[in-house]
Scaffold this motif. Structure first.
Motif, PDB file in Angstrom:
ATOM      1  N   MET A 102       0.850  -1.201   0.000  1.00  0.00           N
ATOM      2  CA  MET A 102       0.000   0.000   0.000  1.00  0.00           C
ATOM      3  C   MET A 102       0.875   1.236   0.000  1.00  0.00           C
ATOM      4  O   MET A 102       1.876   1.292   0.699  1.00  0.00           O
ATOM      5  N   PRO A 103       0.498   2.264  -0.763  1.00  0.00           N
ATOM      6  CA  PRO A 103       1.297   3.492  -0.773  1.00  0.00           C
ATOM      7  C   PRO A 103       1.345   4.126   0.604  1.00  0.00           C
ATOM      8  O   PRO A 103       0.467   3.951   1.424  1.00  0.00           O
ATOM      9  N   SER A 104       2.364   4.897   0.876  1.00  0.00           N
ATOM     10  CA  SER A 104       2.498   5.613   2.145  1.00  0.00           C
ATOM     11  C   SER A 104       3.135   6.956   1.877  1.00  0.00           C
ATOM     12  O   SER A 104       3.541   7.259   0.765  1.00  0.00           O
ATOM     13  N   HIS A 105       3.258   7.771   2.929  1.00  0.00           N
ATOM     14  CA  HIS A 105       3.866   9.087   2.722  1.00  0.00           C
ATOM     15  C   HIS A 105       5.348   8.976   2.386  1.00  0.00           C
ATOM     16  O   HIS A 105       5.940   9.908   1.886  1.00  0.00           O
ATOM     17  N   ASP A 106       5.933   7.812   2.652  1.00  0.00           N
ATOM     18  CA  ASP A 106       7.333   7.616   2.273  1.00  0.00           C
ATOM     19  C   ASP A 106       7.486   7.530   0.756  1.00  0.00           C
ATOM     20  O   ASP A 106       8.498   7.914   0.208  1.00  0.00           O
ATOM     21  N   SER A 107       6.427   7.001   0.081  1.00  0.00           N
ATOM     22  CA  SER A 107       6.498   6.878  -1.369  1.00  0.00           C
ATOM     23  C   SER A 107       5.885   8.072  -2.079  1.00  0.00           C
ATOM     24  O   SER A 107       5.847   8.118  -3.296  1.00  0.00           O
ATOM     25  N   GLY A 108       5.373   9.023  -1.296  1.00  0.00           N
ATOM     26  CA  GLY A 108       4.787  10.212  -1.873  1.00  0.00           C
ATOM     27  C   GLY A 108       3.320  10.083  -2.202  1.00  0.00           C
ATOM     28  O   GLY A 108       2.701  11.035  -2.651  1.00  0.00           O
ATOM     29  N   GLY A 125      -1.465   6.501   1.642  1.00  0.00           N
ATOM     30  CA  GLY A 125      -1.934   5.134   1.804  1.00  0.00           C
ATOM     31  C   GLY A 125      -2.907   4.995   2.945  1.00  0.00           C
ATOM     32  O   GLY A 125      -3.804   4.155   2.907  1.00  0.00           O
ATOM     33  N   GLU A 126      -2.754   5.816   3.975  1.00  0.00           N
ATOM     34  CA  GLU A 126      -3.612   5.756   5.162  1.00  0.00           C
ATOM     35  C   GLU A 126      -4.389   7.063   5.296  1.00  0.00           C
ATOM     36  O   GLU A 126      -3.801   8.126   5.468  1.00  0.00           O
ATOM     37  N   ILE A 127      -5.714   6.974   5.209  1.00  0.00           N
ATOM     38  CA  ILE A 127      -6.561   8.133   5.459  1.00  0.00           C
ATOM     39  C   ILE A 127      -7.233   7.921   6.806  1.00  0.00           C
ATOM     40  O   ILE A 127      -7.919   6.919   7.021  1.00  0.00           O
ATOM     41  N   LEU A 128      -7.019   8.858   7.709  1.00  0.00           N
ATOM     42  CA  LEU A 128      -7.586   8.760   9.047  1.00  0.00           C
ATOM     43  C   LEU A 128      -8.602   9.870   9.259  1.00  0.00           C
ATOM     44  O   LEU A 128      -8.274  11.058   9.147  1.00  0.00           O
ATOM     45  N   LEU A 129      -9.825   9.487   9.558  1.00  0.00           N
ATOM     46  CA  LEU A 129     -10.880  10.434   9.903  1.00  0.00           C
ATOM     47  C   LEU A 129     -10.994  10.474  11.423  1.00  0.00           C
ATOM     48  O   LEU A 129     -11.285   9.457  12.053  1.00  0.00           O
ATOM     49  N   VAL A 130     -10.765  11.630  12.003  1.00  0.00           N
ATOM     50  CA  VAL A 130     -10.834  11.792  13.454  1.00  0.00           C
ATOM     51  C   VAL A 130     -12.158  12.462  13.805  1.00  0.00           C
ATOM     52  O   VAL A 130     -12.370  13.631  13.484  1.00  0.00           O
ATOM     53  N   ARG A 175      -6.551   8.179  23.556  1.00  0.00           N
ATOM     54  CA  ARG A 175      -6.638   8.130  25.016  1.00  0.00           C
ATOM     55  C   ARG A 175      -6.289   6.749  25.551  1.00  0.00           C
ATOM     56  O   ARG A 175      -5.766   6.612  26.659  1.00  0.00           O
ATOM     57  N   SER A 176      -6.558   5.706  24.783  1.00  0.00           N
ATOM     58  CA  SER A 176      -6.273   4.340  25.229  1.00  0.00           C
ATOM     59  C   SER A 176      -4.780   4.026  25.255  1.00  0.00           C
ATOM     60  O   SER A 176      -4.367   3.021  25.808  1.00  0.00           O
ATOM     61  N   GLY A 177      -3.954   4.878  24.617  1.00  0.00           N
ATOM     62  CA  GLY A 177      -2.530   4.638  24.519  1.00  0.00           C
ATOM     63  C   GLY A 177      -2.091   4.165  23.148  1.00  0.00           C
ATOM     64  O   GLY A 177      -0.893   4.156  22.845  1.00  0.00           O
ATOM     65  N   ARG A 178      -3.042   3.798  22.306  1.00  0.00           N
ATOM     66  CA  ARG A 178      -2.675   3.354  20.961  1.00  0.00           C
ATOM     67  C   ARG A 178      -2.372   4.569  20.088  1.00  0.00           C
ATOM     68  O   ARG A 178      -2.797   5.694  20.356  1.00  0.00           O
ATOM     69  N   SER A 179      -1.635   4.333  19.001  1.00  0.00           N
ATOM     70  CA  SER A 179      -1.330   5.370  18.023  1.00  0.00           C
ATOM     71  C   SER A 179      -1.752   4.881  16.644  1.00  0.00           C
ATOM     72  O   SER A 179      -1.509   3.713  16.298  1.00  0.00           O
ATOM     73  N   LEU A 180      -2.388   5.763  15.879  1.00  0.00           N
ATOM     74  CA  LEU A 180      -2.894   5.400  14.563  1.00  0.00           C
ATOM     75  C   LEU A 180      -2.133   6.177  13.493  1.00  0.00           C
ATOM     76  O   LEU A 180      -2.011   7.406  13.586  1.00  0.00           O
ATOM     77  N   PRO A 181      -1.633   5.482  12.470  1.00  0.00           N
ATOM     78  CA  PRO A 181      -0.879   6.169  11.412  1.00  0.00           C
ATOM     79  C   PRO A 181      -1.804   6.867  10.427  1.00  0.00           C
ATOM     80  O   PRO A 181      -2.966   6.486  10.260  1.00  0.00           O
ATOM     81  N   TRP A 182      -1.270   7.891   9.783  1.00  0.00           N
ATOM     82  CA  TRP A 182      -2.026   8.557   8.738  1.00  0.00           C
ATOM     83  C   TRP A 182      -1.081   9.182   7.719  1.00  0.00           C
ATOM     84  O   TRP A 182       0.021   9.591   8.044  1.00  0.00           O
ATOM     85  N   ASP A 183      -1.553   9.181   6.483  1.00  0.00           N
ATOM     86  CA  ASP A 183      -0.903   9.949   5.427  1.00  0.00           C
ATOM     87  C   ASP A 183      -1.735  11.172   5.078  1.00  0.00           C
ATOM     88  O   ASP A 183      -1.196  12.230   4.762  1.00  0.00           O
ATOM     89  N   LEU A 184      -3.048  11.000   5.140  1.00  0.00           N
ATOM     90  CA  LEU A 184      -3.986  12.120   5.063  1.00  0.00           C
ATOM     91  C   LEU A 184      -4.832  12.075   6.332  1.00  0.00           C
ATOM     92  O   LEU A 184      -5.369  11.026   6.690  1.00  0.00           O
ATOM     93  N   LEU A 185      -4.947  13.207   6.980  1.00  0.00           N
ATOM     94  CA  LEU A 185      -5.694  13.303   8.228  1.00  0.00           C
ATOM     95  C   LEU A 185      -6.846  14.289   8.044  1.00  0.00           C
ATOM     96  O   LEU A 185      -6.646  15.389   7.517  1.00  0.00           O
ATOM     97  N   SER A 186      -8.027  13.900   8.475  1.00  0.00           N
ATOM     98  CA  SER A 186      -9.179  14.793   8.437  1.00  0.00           C
ATOM     99  C   SER A 186      -9.791  14.849   9.826  1.00  0.00           C
ATOM    100  O   SER A 186     -10.021  13.817  10.456  1.00  0.00           O
ATOM    101  N   ILE A 187     -10.057  16.062  10.317  1.00  0.00           N
ATOM    102  CA  ILE A 187     -10.519  16.268  11.686  1.00  0.00           C
ATOM    103  C   ILE A 187     -11.917  16.880  11.665  1.00  0.00           C
ATOM    104  O   ILE A 187     -12.142  17.915  11.050  1.00  0.00           O
ATOM    105  N   ASN A 188     -12.837  16.226  12.353  1.00  0.00           N
ATOM    106  CA  ASN A 188     -14.225  16.688  12.431  1.00  0.00           C
ATOM    107  C   ASN A 188     -14.758  16.321  13.822  1.00  0.00           C
ATOM    108  O   ASN A 188     -15.605  15.452  13.972  1.00  0.00           O
ATOM    109  N   VAL A 189     -14.199  16.999  14.832  1.00  0.00           N
ATOM    110  CA  VAL A 189     -14.476  16.640  16.231  1.00  0.00           C
ATOM    111  C   VAL A 189     -15.405  17.622  16.934  1.00  0.00           C
ATOM    112  O   VAL A 189     -15.599  17.536  18.146  1.00  0.00           O
ATOM    113  N   GLY A 190     -15.993  18.552  16.193  1.00  0.00           N
ATOM    114  CA  GLY A 190     -16.912  19.482  16.819  1.00  0.00           C
ATOM    115  C   GLY A 190     -16.197  20.471  17.725  1.00  0.00           C
ATOM    116  O   GLY A 190     -15.036  20.825  17.514  1.00  0.00           O
ATOM    117  N   SER A 191     -16.893  20.911  18.757  1.00  0.00           N
ATOM    118  CA  SER A 191     -16.349  21.900  19.681  1.00  0.00           C
ATOM    119  C   SER A 191     -16.527  21.420  21.113  1.00  0.00           C
ATOM    120  O   SER A 191     -17.234  20.441  21.368  1.00  0.00           O
TER     121      SER A 191
END
Length: 400
Positions: free
Chosen positions: A1-7, A10-15, A99-115
């Motif tokens: 899978m593509p990643s930010h290392d290859s330009g 590969g990972e899209i994370l919706l927060v 918050r659980s201590g895990r970390s999730l990778p992303w190449d594209l990050l989208s944030i929609n967490v309200g206020s």
């Protein structure tokens, strides 16, 4: 899978599972995204639609009717669902820390967490008020208050003390929520043949008038509604402290203090603390600064939408209509970013139709100087809200 290392992403994370992201999931489910893996992380598997929250509180809708099933929607989009809460990001390593201590990778990050609520109270005052957000937390307190009111109504004349409820915040959300709560509790009292006069209502705002972003005719309309419903209005009253069973304020007419059994906080909000700590560009209220492509300023790989975003060139008040309308442009730009294409620009409308319910299956519609009110407006609003929710119920291959 593509990643930010290859330009290539590969990972899209919706927060977050806000209004923009549910649209993104639906769009990417209808047209699957090739060449990338999609993950959504949200603390709740059922996300509320804010437009129907007052109707839920008033008793016109049940819980399921006002919540979107994120698990089902994620499955439709081919996305992995992670039940967790992001509390920080590492921009260099492109990791989101949970918050659980895990970390999730992303190449594209989208944030929609309200206020998050901005509760500027002295001492331990914040512990004695009920913020309307997050909605899941408010719902628990609302159900407890509902039960408390039922017990008071059932006790009849044996319960000497009235139940006093104060709402802090004179914007559309505060006014609408107070009227919804009042309607529901009065219906409960009527069912048990209790005297509704034992319910006392107060609305407090630091502004000189309610609904400051709306027209004079709208403000006059709702002042009349509040007066007819017996709501005591406290204008230019900046609440600065609260405790068990009371709150106090400072205002142009001096200080005041009120005994209240429940204080609901619906004032101006701010961005989540971790957004400010991330080093990303934020405005004075802690909201992420985004351009017309919905990319965070100076961050090509990070997008934001909804209440947590503040458009640099198009400042607007926080309203669900913008979060919903950002959904499709956001989905399109995530798709284009994966493909290496040119991103499109989103420009929010300057004027929009506001539909504010009055609790009793009536509503007020306004846009600029236009105003209409009545039961038919509520049915119009109900039709619009139900049509929006059907987008996520009537999915291909699913059942309504």
């Amino acid at each position: 899978m593509p990643s930010h290392d290859s330009g290539r992403p590969g990972e899209i994370l919706l927060v977050g599972g806000g209004h923009s992201h549910v649209i993104v999931l639906r769009e990417l489910g209808l047209r699957p995204l090739a060449g990338a893996r999609l993950t959504i992380v949200s603390i709740a598997a059922r996300t509320p639609y804010s437009g129907m929250l007052p109707g839920y509180v008033a008793g016109h809708y049940d819980f399921d009717q006002v919540h979107i099933d994120l698990l089902r929607l994620a499955a439709f989009a081919g996305a992995r669902f992670v039940a967790d809460e992001v509390i920080g990001i590492d921009r260099g390593a492109r990791l989101a820390h949970c918050r659980s201590g895990r970390s999730l990778p992303w190449d594209l990050l989208s944030i929609n967490v309200g206020s998050t609520p901005r509760i500027d109270l002295g001492g331990t005052g914040a512990a004695h008020v009920v913020p309307v957000k997050p909605i899941s937390g408010f719902n628990q307190r609302w159900l407890a208050l509902l039960q408390r009111a039922r017990l008071l109504a059932a006790a009849g004349s044996a319960a000497a003390q009235p139940l006093t409820i104060a709402v802090v915040g004179g914007g559309a959300a505060g006014v609408e929520l107070l009227l919804a709560m009042q309607y529901r509790l009065q219906q409960e009292f009527a069912t048990l043949r209790a005297d509704p006069e034992r319910l006392r209502w107060h609305l407090l705002t630091r502004d000189a008038d309610i609904l400051p972003t709306h027209s004079r005719t709208v403000r006059q309309q709702f002042r009349r509604v509040l007066a007819a419903r017996g709501v005591q209005l406290h204008l230019a009253a900046a609440v600065d402290d609260a405790g068990a069973g009371w709150l106090q304020w400072q205002g142009t007419n001096g200080a005041g203090r009120l005994a209240a059994d429940e204080v609901v906080w619906v004032t101006r909000a701010s961005g989540a603390p971790w957004l400010r700590d991330s080093g990303l560009a934020v405005d004075d209220d802690g909201f992420l600064c985004v351009g017309e492509t919905l990319q965070v300023a100076d961050e090509a790989h990070i997008f934001a939408a909804g209440d947590c975003a503040s458009m640099i060139d198009h400042p607007r008040e926080k309203a669900g209509v913008f979060a919903v309308r950002m959904g499709r442009p956001l989905a399109g730009n995530l798709r284009r970013a994966v493909a290496g294409g040119k991103l499109i620009h989103f420009r929010p409308q300057r004027r929009w139709l506001a539909l504010i319910s009055t609790g009793d299956r009536c509503a007020v519609a306004s846009r600029g100087t236009f105003l209409a009110a009545g039961r038919w407006v509520w049915h119009w609003k109900d039709w619009i809200d139900r049509r929006f929710m059907r987008l996520f119920a009537d999915l291909p291959g699913g059942s309504a």
